[in-house]
Write an enzyme that holds these catalytic residues in place. Structure first.
Site, short mmCIF file in Angstrom:
data_model
loop_
_atom_site.label_atom_id
_atom_site.label_comp_id
_atom_site.label_asym_id
_atom_site.label_seq_id
_atom_site.Cartn_x
_atom_site.Cartn_y
_atom_site.Cartn_z
N ARG A 1 0.76 -0.79 0.23
CA ARG A 1 -0.09 -0.38 0.32
C ARG A 1 0.94 1.00 -0.44
NH1 ARG A 1 -2.27 -3.22 4.32
NH2 ARG A 1 -4.18 -3.83 3.81
N LYS B 1 -1.89 -1.50 8.43
CA LYS B 1 -3.33 -1.60 9.00
C LYS B 1 -4.14 -3.08 9.65
CE LYS B 1 -7.81 -1.56 5.90
NZ LYS B 1 -7.96 -1.70 4.58
#
Length: 455
Positions: free
Chosen positions: A279, A304
Site C-alpha cells: 500500500r 493495517k
C-alpha cells in the site's frame, strides 16, 4: 477580552522579530512594519478585543490588496500567540473566535473579519460543537472507550460526528426515539451511499447500546444497502505486465533535475507496489533497516490492523533494491537504520503517502494509461489489485491450483483472512478463460460420473 496593549515601549516586537531568525533584511523590515502598524491601532483602545482586529483590517484594506492583507494576518497571528506564551495577554482574540466557531484554523476567522459583514460571516462560519447533541455524550463515551481498548477507531467517529451535527442543526421533538432520528437523517439524502451510511450507523448504535446494556438483543445487519452501493464503486484497473514495464521505463526516465535520486526512487516504489503488493502508506513508512538484502526480505511494520509481516522478495527485485540503496548512499542520504528508505533532501527526508500517490499517478499519466487531468482512470492502488490477478493467472499457467495458495497470498498482502483477499480478485477475460479450462479438465469429469450413476 484582554486588557490594554501590554508593550508601550515596543520591546516585545523587536525581540519577536529577532527570534524568528529571518535571513533577509527585507523580511525583518516587513515583519516589524506589520506589527508596528498593528500596535498603532491596538494602542488607541482601552481593551484589546475583536474591535481592534476589525479596525486594523479596515485601515489596512485601504492600502493593501486583499491577498496581501490576508498574508499579513499570519504575521499578526504568530505574534499574538507569542504574547500569550509569555503571559503578556490572557488570550488571543482570534483563537477565541476560532473556538467559538468550532473551526480548526485561524484563516477562516480572518477572512470573515475582513468581509463586508463580519458578524454575518462569523455566524455562517459557526459550526456545532462536536458531540453537542442529545446523543453526543453517549457517542463520545463510546469513542473514548474503543480507543482506550487499543483500536484506532478513526472512521466511526467521523460517521458519528456527521450524525451529531445533523441532530444539532435539525433538532427533533423531545423524547424522540433513536430509530426516528436515524429515519430523519436517512430522509435528507436518497443516494445509495447515504443509505449504506445509515445502515452502518444503525449497526454502530446497536453496538453502543449493547455495550451499555449487554442484555439487549443483537441487531441483525442488513446487507442490501452495501450491495446497492457497491454497484456504483469504480472497478479496479488490472495492469498487464506490459503496462507495468512501460510505467517502470517512464519512472526511470522521469525528469527531475533538482532531485537526481527521485527517478530511481519512483522506479523502486513502483517495483515494490506491484511485486510486493504494498500500500502507499506502507511504502512511505519503510525504513532503511527494514530491508535485509542478505536474507532477501523486507519487513512491513505495524500496518493495517496493527500487523507486521516479513515478505520474501524475488531475486530480480532484490537486484533493483540493492542498486537503489547504493544510489541512495551516493546521494548523501542518512545511513541510519531508522531513516526512510525512500529519501529526499527536504523536510524530514521522508516521502508522504500523498506525495507518493501524486508522483506515481504522474508516472501513470506519462505512460498514457490515465487521462492528463482528473481522477478518472487507473489508480496507484490498482497496482495491488493487479499483483493479485496476475499472480493467480501465473498459477493457472503453471498448473497450480490457486485455491490452495490463497491463504499464503492473504498473509503476504497483510490481510486478516482470505475474504479480504477475494475482494482483490477482479474477473478478467483471461482469468475467466483459465478458470474455465481448469474446470473442464477437473470438474467436468465429476459431472459425467454423476450422469453415469443415474439409473
Amino acid at each position: 477580552m484582554s486588557a490594554r496593549w501590554p508593550d508601550p515601549d515596543r520591546v516585545i516586537i523587536d525581540r519577536f522579530v529577532a527570534s524568528l531568525d529571518l535571513h533577509s533584511t527585507k523580511s525583518r523590515t516587513c515583519y516589524a512594519q506589520v506589527l508596528h502598524g498593528f500596535q498603532d491601532v491596538a494602542e488607541r483602545y482601552h481593551v484589546f478585543d475583536q474591535e481592534v482586529l476589525l479596525v486594523w483590517l479596515r485601515e489596512s484594506a485601504e492600502r493593501r490588496a486583499p491577498s496581501t492583507l490576508l498574508h499579513r494576518t499570519r504575521i499578526v497571528d504568530r505574534f499574538l500567540e507569542r504574547l500569550v506564551e509569555i503571559g503578556a495577554i490572557q488570550r488571543n482574540p482570534v483563537v477565541a473566535l476560532r473556538d467559538e466557531c468550532n473551526t480548526k484554523q485561524c484563516m477562516p476567522i480572518w477572512r470573515a473579519l475582513a468581509s463586508q459583514d463580519p458578524e454575518q460571516a462569523l455566524a455562517e462560519l459557526r459550526q456545532p460543537r462536536p458531540f453537542g447533541s442529545v446523543l453526543g455524550e453517549m457517542m463520545a463515551e463510546h469513542v473514548a472507550m474503543m480507543r482506550r481498548r487499543g483500536y484506532k477507531y478513526t472512521s466511526q467517529p467521523l460517521l458519528l460526528l456527521r450524525f451529531d451535527r445533523f441532530l444539532q442543526l435539525h433538532p427533533g421533538p423531545e423524547a424522540e426515539p433513536l430509530s426516528a432520528m436515524v429515519d430523519r437523517w436517512a430522509a435528507t439524502n436518497v443516494t445509495r451511499h447515504h443509505a449504506e451510511e445509515c445502515e452502518k450507523l444503525q449497526r454502530l448504535f446497536a453496538k453502543i447500546l449493547r455495550h451499555r446494556d449487554p442484555s439487549m438483543p443483537a441487531r441483525r445487519p442488513d446487507p442490501r444497502p452495501r450491495k446497492e452501493a457497491a454497484k456504483q464503486w469504480r472497478k479496479p484497473h488490472i495492469y498487464s505486465p506490459a503496462d507495468v514495464r512501460r510505467m517502470l521505463d517512464v519512472a526511470r526516465l522521469y525528469p527531475s533535475p533538482r532531485a537526481p535520486l527521485r527517478p530511481q526512487s519512483m522506479y523502486t516504489m513502483l517495483l515494490l507496489a506491484y511485486c510486493a503488493g504494498l500500500r502507499r502508506g506502507e511504502l512511505a513508512r519503510l525504513n532503511l533497516g527494514d530491508v535485509d538484502l542478505q536474507v532477501g526480505t523486507i519487513t512491513i511494520r505495524q500496518t493495517k490492523f496493527f500487523k507486521t509481516r516479513i515478505l520474501p522478495l524475488p531475486d530480480s527485485v532484490l537486484v533493483e533494491l540493492r542498486a537503489y540503496i547504493n544510489a541512495r548512499q551516493r546521494a548523501g542520504a542518512s545511513q541510519d537504520a531508522r531513516s526512510g528508505l525512500f529519501w529526499h533532501e527536504r523536510g524530514d527526508g521522508h516521502y508522504t503517502p500523498e506525495m507518493i500517490t501524486w508522483l506515481l499517478s504522474d508516472v501513470i499519466r506519462r505512460a498514457e494509461l490515465k487521462p492528463l487531468q482528473g481522477k478518472a482512470g487507473p489508480r496507484v492502488h490498482d497496482l495491488r489489485h493487479s499483483m493479485v490477478v496476475n499472480r493467480i493467472l501465473e498459477w493457472y499457467r503453471t498448473g497450480i491450483d490457486p485455491q490452495d495458495r490463497l491463504p499464503f497470498l492473504a498473509t503476504y498482502l497483510g490481510h486478516r483472512d482470505i475474504n479480504s483477499t477475494l475482494v482483490y480478485i477482479t474477473v478478467t477475460q483471461e482469468l475467466l478463460h483459465y478458470a474455465n479450462e481448469r474446470f473442464r479438465a477437473v470438474g467436468a469429469q465429476c459431472l459425467s460420473l454423476g450422469r453415469e450413476a443415474q439409473p
